[in-house]
Design a protein around this motif. Structure first.
Motif, PDB file in Angstrom:
ATOM      1  N   GLY C 104     -19.543  43.181 -25.481  1.00 34.91           N
ATOM      2  CA  GLY C 104     -18.879  44.177 -26.321  1.00 34.91           C
ATOM      3  C   GLY C 104     -18.549  45.419 -25.542  1.00 34.91           C
ATOM      4  O   GLY C 104     -17.413  45.894 -25.525  1.00 34.91           O
ATOM      5  N   ASP C 108     -14.810  45.312 -24.192  1.00 39.01           N
ATOM      6  CA  ASP C 108     -14.038  45.996 -25.234  1.00 39.01           C
ATOM      7  C   ASP C 108     -14.170  47.509 -25.160  1.00 39.01           C
ATOM      8  O   ASP C 108     -13.469  48.166 -24.402  1.00 39.01           O
ATOM      9  CB  ASP C 108     -14.467  45.486 -26.623  1.00 39.01           C
ATOM     10  N   ILE C 111     -14.488  49.319 -21.652  1.00 35.40           N
ATOM     11  CA  ILE C 111     -13.774  48.836 -20.471  1.00 35.40           C
ATOM     12  C   ILE C 111     -13.018  49.941 -19.735  1.00 35.40           C
ATOM     13  O   ILE C 111     -12.848  49.872 -18.507  1.00 35.40           O
ATOM     14  CB  ILE C 111     -12.861  47.634 -20.830  1.00 35.40           C
ATOM     15  N   ARG C 141     -16.557  38.980 -33.689  1.00 29.45           N
ATOM     16  CA  ARG C 141     -15.723  38.640 -32.558  1.00 29.45           C
ATOM     17  C   ARG C 141     -15.719  39.759 -31.507  1.00 29.45           C
ATOM     18  O   ARG C 141     -15.633  40.931 -31.828  1.00 29.45           O
ATOM     19  CB  ARG C 141     -14.277  38.429 -33.027  1.00 29.45           C
ATOM     20  N   GLY C 143     -13.944  40.661 -27.433  1.00 32.77           N
ATOM     21  CA  GLY C 143     -12.810  40.259 -26.605  1.00 32.77           C
ATOM     22  C   GLY C 143     -13.123  39.013 -25.798  1.00 32.77           C
ATOM     23  O   GLY C 143     -12.223  38.331 -25.310  1.00 32.77           O
ATOM     24  N   THR C 160      -7.592  34.310 -30.408  1.00 37.94           N
ATOM     25  CA  THR C 160      -7.057  34.919 -29.181  1.00 37.94           C
ATOM     26  C   THR C 160      -7.844  34.493 -27.946  1.00 37.94           C
ATOM     27  O   THR C 160      -9.051  34.295 -28.000  1.00 37.94           O
ATOM     28  CB  THR C 160      -7.074  36.455 -29.290  1.00 37.94           C
ATOM     29  N   PRO C 161      -7.136  34.373 -26.819  1.00 40.55           N
ATOM     30  CA  PRO C 161      -7.755  33.959 -25.560  1.00 40.55           C
ATOM     31  C   PRO C 161      -8.848  34.925 -25.119  1.00 40.55           C
ATOM     32  O   PRO C 161      -8.898  36.064 -25.580  1.00 40.55           O
ATOM     33  CB  PRO C 161      -6.598  34.025 -24.553  1.00 40.55           C
ATOM     34  N   LYS C 163     -10.751  37.613 -23.043  1.00 31.50           N
ATOM     35  CA  LYS C 163     -10.414  38.731 -22.174  1.00 31.50           C
ATOM     36  C   LYS C 163     -11.268  38.552 -20.924  1.00 31.50           C
ATOM     37  O   LYS C 163     -12.482  38.708 -20.983  1.00 31.50           O
ATOM     38  CB  LYS C 163     -10.776  40.018 -22.905  1.00 31.50           C
ATOM     39  N   PHE C 167     -11.418  38.837 -14.032  1.00 38.18           N
ATOM     40  CA  PHE C 167     -10.046  38.883 -13.514  1.00 38.18           C
ATOM     41  C   PHE C 167      -9.540  40.319 -13.477  1.00 38.18           C
ATOM     42  O   PHE C 167      -8.882  40.752 -12.535  1.00 38.18           O
ATOM     43  CB  PHE C 167      -9.108  38.040 -14.386  1.00 38.18           C
ATOM     44  N   ILE C 168      -9.841  41.025 -14.568  1.00 39.36           N
ATOM     45  CA  ILE C 168      -9.382  42.412 -14.634  1.00 39.36           C
ATOM     46  C   ILE C 168      -9.953  43.206 -13.471  1.00 39.36           C
ATOM     47  O   ILE C 168      -9.264  44.011 -12.845  1.00 39.36           O
ATOM     48  CB  ILE C 168      -9.777  43.025 -15.999  1.00 39.36           C
ATOM     49  N   ASP C 288      -6.562  27.754 -22.692  1.00 36.72           N
ATOM     50  CA  ASP C 288      -7.072  29.017 -22.171  1.00 36.72           C
ATOM     51  C   ASP C 288      -7.981  28.766 -20.969  1.00 36.72           C
ATOM     52  O   ASP C 288      -8.010  29.548 -20.019  1.00 36.72           O
ATOM     53  CB  ASP C 288      -7.805  29.794 -23.269  1.00 36.72           C
ATOM     54  N   ARG C 291      -5.741  28.214 -18.119  1.00 36.39           N
ATOM     55  CA  ARG C 291      -5.220  29.501 -17.662  1.00 36.39           C
ATOM     56  C   ARG C 291      -6.203  30.154 -16.705  1.00 36.39           C
ATOM     57  O   ARG C 291      -5.835  30.688 -15.658  1.00 36.39           O
ATOM     58  CB  ARG C 291      -4.982  30.440 -18.845  1.00 36.39           C
TER      59      ARG C 291
END
Ligand SMILES: Cc1ncc(C[n+]2csc(CCOP(=O)(O)OP(=O)(O)O)c2C)c(N)n1
Ligand SMILES: Cc1ncc(C[n+]2csc(CCOP(=O)(O)OP(=O)(O)O)c2C)c(N)n1
Ligand code: SF4
Ligand code: SF4
Ligand code: SF4
Ligand code: SF4
Ligand code: SF4
Ligand code: SF4
Ligand SMILES: [Mg+2]
Ligand SMILES: [Mg+2]
Lengths: 382, 186, 300, 90, 300, 382, 90, 186
Positions: C104, C108, C111, C141, C143, C160-161, C163, C167-168, C288, C291
């Motif tokens: 969380g 989210d 971040i 839920r 991210g 939703t995929p 987060k 990668f970020i 996903d 991906r």
């Protein structure tokens, strides 16, 4: 001993920066917002030039600016930040966290009104919104007092019997960006006054595998909050003492540290306000006296802790208070007025109180406006 | 108390000029107090900018802008018609960056001090990103016209502000203006 | 520098004391025990609001046996930065400042702070234990929630995929980024030790099964974590800025090849949150996952 | 007088959450015959509630029932199925 | 869908009226004029605190000729999400909800909100005009400040690499990501039109020279922007989630090859903020530029 | 006409969710925090099940939760969120933005104390910290009132003459998670009462290329703030009317909407408080009366706008007020107490006031404690 | 009585910042001989202060001096050097 | 007013049980008011959890937990020694999930109601992730022992809560317990 001073000319923000330079914090963590920016720009310059041996954290938001200071404070080093308006709101959670967590952080708030609409001008709406947060709040009237108060703030906050963060407040632009005289003691004398932060209030360390700020049940909760209330009580005395000691050392005091009286001890009307309005009100008092009217002034310097006793004592001797607020609790009234009325009622003082809102959103409050308001108040004397 | 209104353009150093003027009084004139107030807004480079300077022989407790000035200091001739000269004391001086007495002051009976500050600054190379910096130059003119602070103390203030290295050109500009400024009744 | 089960023994001191507040079978405390245990003599922990703010202690005392600073939900990386800088001024450069937080804060609300600290190259290690959900508030839920997973705010399955914070942080020029798993503790400890030996900002994200919120049997925690790797849904890898390359970690190596992977349903069927995932959701979840693998492959 | 602030500080203690063994409804029991002393169960216990096996001393693992929450991971992960979970009631 | 200079004419209406508050030579308003002009009939703008909150109007009225909602610094992507969802309930799906904000909100304080909106695949276009600095507060370092650039908070030159929001959004599964430049307006308009034609979250980051903060001649705005592309320091590219591939944009094509690039000093020398960059800083700046190209190349 | 009700059993949070379900907002945007979570979980369920035709934005923080509502409110649709404690602090900037921006958002705050230390239990510190922010604040006493108040809040906020956001407040756990009886009108009757939001306060639209919330100078600034103050004044009347109208329609009222009196009109001691303490205090009043003591009660239901007139009128008739605060402005006193003292002084009412802090950090306040406090206050009668 | 809130709303207007031509210290002047009507200057003006050239009508560009801030971009970018910046004083 | 304290383990559905008990009174008993208060803390699955239920024939304005209960409802035999029975009214019933009279109640002279709820629930397959769900079962026992709400109304409440589909097993459990519960003086 009154130490030597240099007659200097600087803005209110520069005065704050000087005090910080001299107090030698170890960690500064800040984020820019008008009209606070020049404080932190100066400090980043001092750090980059090696004049100030401190870590400067250029964070990505105010929430993090204060959080950076909190980390430093937990680690037992002197720390500093500054903000204003939206910035103060954006760090709200950490403002309460530092207050309730008893972290001795010094953070001037350069007062600016709150959006929307966008405006960068001064009123006190921002810092007043944090009067519950467990911070000491001192409202300054001019550049000199900014320097002096920031210096004092480190000592007040870092005193173990207090351990509360401090928020010296200065009006945006009219203090922050206005150049005026500041009698500047030298770096050494200033630092001597503040002293090393050698016995920290709190200090995280691998030797102490303790948990800071974890879960608490109601009982412990009430205990720590009660202690916070008591620390606020102690802070009143500390501010008074500090004002006195500062006077002995530097030759300047601000009333008794909590409130400052101007003019006669007793008058038909007492103007009550804070910040620069209170400074300019002194010109109004002179003007009114010239016209043969009996008006004096009480400036509330320390809003938190709220100087109930001092206000009541002075109010008791006087007949009517005209309280000028530069901020308002929407749905009720100006905050200063509310609290003054409250302490009068509490102490069974029936001095009447008239409230005026002035200077919201950067509205200029030149002394003739204060004079006019005072005359009206004198006429409507109840 | 003497109150001054200064009109300049964003980017031309007007705010710094007002500041240095106050500094000259505060730091170098015995017994004089002063204050410099820039008016902040959303003005950008080139737009009109106001600043105020106050002098007094006791501490100044006023924090408001200047509404009725004793003197006006105008750093750009084209800004002359942008200010209401009625708000400036009839006895005061209008100090202006101009080679000659401006047309619309002629016959006004007002005390006018004028100097070709742009010319002086350009000659001295006081130009930044296309802007001619006339702020220090016009302080020389102000000092000449008003006598509130001495030229010596102004020079000291300029040196103190700019530092030994960057001061010379600025000092030179102020001094030249001090000499070349003409004070007349228009 | 390989870590074996034996090395899990050689810890300076226990980081997690017995009798803590976590649920039975908590994957997060399992990871904590070893990850923080391995560096317990030199660590200062910073903990944002999360299950970890609860299972660390309260009541009689602390279950964490290392110095711990609790912070607001979105504040931990900045508080950690402050601690790091302060320690620098005190000459204590050898300390390891480690954030132990949930997905969380990590993915989210926190971040921006996290990216900020990374951007400044603060010398801290941020460990996200991901239970894919806001565990402490009862399982909403986040991210990082898997597609198809039922949570308190996605009662019919999240759409939703994920987060992907790793990668970020790769895109944001971190010093070191890795994923890990409560099911592969040697690999986890290896990564933690490696990370704290580097300067700059490091991120490790751990798959931490959570019986109450995943509606799984507490006995299956390790099995589920291992299946996440074997099905490919939780790729284990490291990325190092110096090389700008990804290395697939040993437990994941075999499953890089999609044909070697265990069917995803082996993993979903053990979890109430995913048991009744629809065909479409499953397809999206697989997409996903692909991906993620594709992103990783770009750096190989 | 100097006096530190009263703040919510906690000190390390075993059993911060009390005797968490009380939370258990099933308890792990090891079969000494089956245990190969691999310590995998020890590794995977989230509650630190297993005393390690020691091959040298020929000592198998032991549970700390005061704190074991009975999650069953150890039983699940034991490669030689040496651990079984039995109801507390029995 | 190529955009020519002629197409810059065919705009539904002027988005930016004459007599606005921006500085002379402002690269941001130049970009605005064309980017928003191209979609002026269907756009609702959301503007976080920035220079754009000032140059949009005030005093006598608005210089923006399109509906504009001002928001707090870190709130724009969430406000835009609220607008988008509300419009959906009103059946107004054809509106383009566009954020026009600076690099301060886009890369720093607002990035959690931005990533959040991207994560939710909100159908909005976030345009960051980057002047590499907090322009509105007088030029302090932002996450997007170039290495070596002097700002009000980095008087001796910034030391940290750029925070590349486009990369972060690629890593975060945006629908479409592109960089653009005030020096290449046809390319910019092409990208804006393309972006608003797609569903999901899109990001465009524009290089927007800023004379007062870059201490550059206002006449050089376009030249500096073009040199940023020609020196390779500002690569122009597009990335599309569908292909997961980067395409280098035409103005940048030639400069992909490092040997074709104009020396960086041609660009730095026009800017007071970078004129006296040190050798070391220049080296770091070049290294950071290469890092960016390397990241991009991974997706080619 | 009093509409039909179903006797239902539900938690306070469920009562809030029902009111929202029936009011049919178009956009909900929320972030979880204990003890608010079950409100938004329920709503996301209603939306996912198609029972509520709304967009639900699952954001990444509270700052964004409220921002999402703000976007929806600017777009002229009915919108809703809810939060608590740290969440409220984290959205602080937008709380002020929506208040000062006149956005008719309804946001229950499930009251919980503020960290550190961590605690999830109830006191009023969170919502009280936002009393300056331009929001209507109504403190509820039980599950039924939660339903009723949330329903009313939409109408109050969306009234064009008011255009202020509303914050119905409910005590964490003791209301939010406690199951109790709620007499639930049906969906249609409820919606009929609230009505369609068809003439929005504000509505952004491509047909109107206007700028919302842009730059303002001091003059305009004061104008919009003055209008806000006036709207707060109007809101008092609106709340009174709404309470009456609600009564006619649903058969229930809460005092006059602003304050609620329990017991005799005149007594030796008046207990004054808010929220559940005020509800439980009614049991204390009965108990005390049984013992032959003369005690009545005034519950302050609406804290913003502050019902000066109503409080003063009732206080005037009585002898002594015992004000129980469940939150405190550190460095001064309980906020309710301060404001009550203020309005008494302002209106020259010399009814004495004694302040008590109770129930901080989730401390339970059972009625025997209130009884004991009342007896003490009666003894120390000044 | 219904009454919308008084809020800070602004309406579009040319010259929101006043006659920004006043900010200028140098002004652009075009040489009709040199102008090739390419409209590049028009494209690059951040102030919308150039009226386009029209080849069909053989009409060159024109400046709106009321709002042109004198940034000099047009002069800088004109491919045929048709624009020069001249001091306002002259 | 009748006050009940319920002791269970986190994860065993105690909170839901208390809620349904209150619902049975509120929704189906004429003229009865009720309240169910879960005690929230950091309890996790398996840990002891308390909840309180109040019944009265007028609206309840008390919001505090129950300090002195009329009856105690104990869902797990092993939790018996964790509560202070002195806080439970001597005249009240201790309702417990047990096959027999618990040892340490024997000879206490207290009114005890016991039933093998675990057995009943397991037989009916009321098991979730290893936990036997005895909450509905024990409500049957409670109703039998106290007579505050009727078994019919309890059943209605269970159906209303669980819905037609999921109710049957739970109804069955409550009914069986209602029949099998023995009330004795220990
Ligand atoms: C500003 C703020 N918003 C919300 C919360 C409530 N909250 C506390 S922990 C938590 C969820 C944490 O989720 P995660 O980070 O994934 O950790 P976990 O609980 O899953 O371990 C939330 C929403 C909070 N403490 N502060
Ligand atoms: C919470 C908050 N912090 C700080 C500010 C002050 N502020 C306003 S605009 C701005 C800088 C904006 O920078 P950027 O986004 O790059 O836009 P630019 O001004 O460069 O156009 C700052 C720091 C603010 N408005 N709100
Ligand atoms: S909720 Fe999940 S993460 Fe939190 S303590 Fe329980 S098992 Fe661990
Ligand atoms: S896992 Fe099994 S075999 Fe290995 S040590 Fe534990 S009980 Fe023995
Ligand atoms: S059952 Fe769980 S807690 Fe108990 S010893 Fe085994 S792994 Fe540890
Ligand atoms: S400061 Fe820069 S971005 Fe802002 S208006 Fe001026 S030129 Fe444009
Ligand atoms: S000088 Fe600048 S503002 Fe004037 S017309 Fe040319 S480009 Fe436009
Ligand atoms: S750029 Fe030059 S040639 Fe082209 S239209 Fe403008 S003035 Fe004419
Ligand atoms: Mg989580
Ligand atoms: Mg910027």
């Amino acid at each position: 001993m009154v130490v030597k001073h240099d007659k200097k000319s600087m803005t209110g923000n520069d005065a704050a920066s000087y005090a910080v330079l001299y107090a030698k914090p170890k960690v500064i963590s800040a984020y820019p917002i008008t009209p606070q920016t020049t404080i932190i720009e100066k400090l980043s310059q001092y750090v980059d030039e090696g004049k100030l041996d401190a870590e400067f954290i250029i964070v990505e938001s105010e929430h993090s600016a204060l959080a950076g200071c909190m980390g430093a404070a937990w680690s037992g080093v002197r720390t500093f930040t500054a903000t204003s308006s939206q910035g103060l709101l954006y760090m709200a959670e950490n403002v309460f966290w530092s207050g309730y967590g008893r972290l001795p952080i010094v953070m001037p708030v350069v007062n600016r009104c709150l959006a929307p609409g966008w405006s960068i001008y001064q009123d006190l709406q921002d810092s007043m919104a944090f009067r519950d947060a467990g911070w000491i709040q001192i409202y300054t009237k001019n550049n000199q007092e900014v320097f002096d108060t920031v210096l004092q703030a480190f000592r007040i906050s870092e005193d173990k019997s207090i351990a509360l963060p401090s928020m010296p407040c200065l009006d945006g632009f009219v203090i922050s960006h206005t150049t005026a005289q500041v009698d500047l003691p030298n770096a050494e004398d200033s630092f001597n006054f503040v002293g090393e932060y050698s016995d920290p209030v709190i200090e995280v360390d691998t030797e102490k595998p303790w948990i800071f700020g974890g879960l608490v049940g109601p009982e412990k909760f009430i205990k720590v909050r009660t202690d916070l209330m008591e620390a606020m009580e102690r802070a009143k005395k500390k501010i008074v003492d500090m004002n006195k000691e500062f006077g002995e050392y530097f030759g300047r005091t601000y009333g008794n540290g909590l409130i400052e009286i101007y003019g006669d001890d007793v008058a038909d009307l007492t103007i009550v306000s804070m910040g620069t309005i209170a400074d300019e009100a002194q010109d109004a008092v002179d003007k009114l006296k010239e016209e043969g009217l009996s008006v004096n002034e009480m400036r509330v310097r320390t809003f938190r802790p709220f100087p109930e006793k001092d206000i009541v004592e002075f109010a008791k001797k006087n007949h009517k208070l005209l309280v000028i607020d530069r901020s308002v609790s929407f749905g009720h009234a100006g905050q200063l007025r509310i609290e003054i009325e409250a302490v009068l009622q509490r102490n069974k003082v029936d001095t009447s109180v008239e409230g005026r809102l002035m200077g919201l959103g950067g509205e200029d409050v030149p002394y003739p406006k204060i004079v006019a308001a005072a005359k009206e108040a004198l006429r409507s004397k109840i | 108390m003497i109150e001054v209104i200064q009109i300049s353009r964003g980017g031309s150093g007007g705010v710094t000029g007002a500041k240095i003027l106050a500094e000259a009084a505060i730091m170098f004139e015995e017994g004089l107090y002063a204050q410099a107030i820039p008016k902040y807004g959303s003005e950008r480079r080139g737009a009109m900018v106001q600043a105020y300077v106050r002098f007094d022989n006791k501490p100044i407790r006023i924090h408001s802008p200047v509404y009725e000035a004793n003197h006006a200091l105008i750093l750009d001739l084209s800004l002359l018609d942008r200010i209401d000269l009625n708000s400036v004391d009839k006895e005061g001086v209008i100090i202006i960056n101009s080679k000659k007495i401006p047309e619309n002051l002629k016959g006004s009976g007002r005390k006018v001090a004028y100097v070709d500050a742009t010319g002086i600054s350009q000659e001295l190379g006081l130009v930044l990103s296309g802007f001619t910096l006339v702020n220090m130059t016009m302080l020389g003119a102000f000092v000449k016209a008003t006598d509130i602070v001495s030229i010596d103390n102004l020079v000291k203030a300029i040196i103190s502000f700019w530092g030994e290295k960057r001061a010379p050109k600025n000092v030179e500009a102020a001094k030249r203006a001090y000499e070349e400024t003409k004070v007349v009744i228009a | 520098m390989k870590v074996t089960q034996k090395d899990l023994l050689n810890i300076p001191k226990k980081a997690l004391l017995k009798g803590h507040f976590a649920c039975a079978g908590c994957g997060s405390t399992l990871a904590f025990r070893h990850a923080i245990g391995a560096i317990a003599d030199k660590v200062i922990l910073v903990v944002p609001a999360s299950c970890a703010s609860v299972y660390q202690g309260g009541g009689k005392g602390a279950a964490f046996n290392v110095p711990t600073i609790n912070t607001a939900f979105a504040a931990s990386d900045a508080v950690a930065s402050g601690v790091r800088r302060a320690m620098k001024t005190k000459g204590k450069d050898d300390l390891k400042i480690v954030i132990w937080g949930g997905d969380g804060s990590g993915a989210d609300i926190g971040i921006a702070t996290e990216i900020g600290a990374c951007d400044r190259q603060e010398e801290i290690l941020h460990i996200i234990y991901s239970n894919n959900v806001y565990g402490n508030t009862g399982g909403q839920r986040s991210g990082d929630t898997m597609i198809g997973a039922k949570t308190a705010t996605t009662p019919y399955g999240n759409t939703t995929p994920r987060k992907m914070v790793p990668f970020i942080m790769m895109a944001n020029n971190a010093r070191y980024v890795a994923t890990a798993s409560s099911g592969y503790l040697e690999d986890l400890v290896y990564k933690v030790k490696k990370a704290v030996s580097m300067t700059g900002f490091k991120l490790i994200q751990i798959d931490a099964p959570c019986p109450p919120n995943w509606r799984s049997d507490s006995a299956d925690t390790v099995k589920i974590a291992q299946l996440a790797v074997k099905t490919g849904v939780w790729p284990l890898f490291e990325w190092d800025r110096e090389t700008n390359l990804v290395e697939i970690s040993r437990p994941s190596k075999k499953y890089e090849d999609i044909t070697n992977r265990v069917p995803l349903t082996e993993w979903t069927k053990l979890q109430g949150r995913l048991k009744s995932i629809t065909e479409d959701q499953l397809k999206s979840l697989l997409a996903d996952t692909e991906r993620q693998w594709n992103f990783i492959r770009k750096f190989m | 007088m100097t006096k530190g602030p009263s703040s919510p500080i906690l000190f390390p203690i075993e059993g911060a959450a009390g005797r968490t063994g009380d939370w258990r409804t099933q308890k792990p029991v090891v079969d000494p015959e089956l245990c190969i002393k691999c310590n995998i169960c020890w590794k995977f216990c989230p509650d630190n509630a297993i005393y390690r096996a020691d091959r040298d001393k020929d000592q198998i693992i032991k549970f700390d029932y005061e704190y074991c929450k009975g999650c069953g991971i150890c039983a699940s992960e034991c490669p030689s199925k040496a651990i079984t979970m039995v109801s507390e009631d029995e």
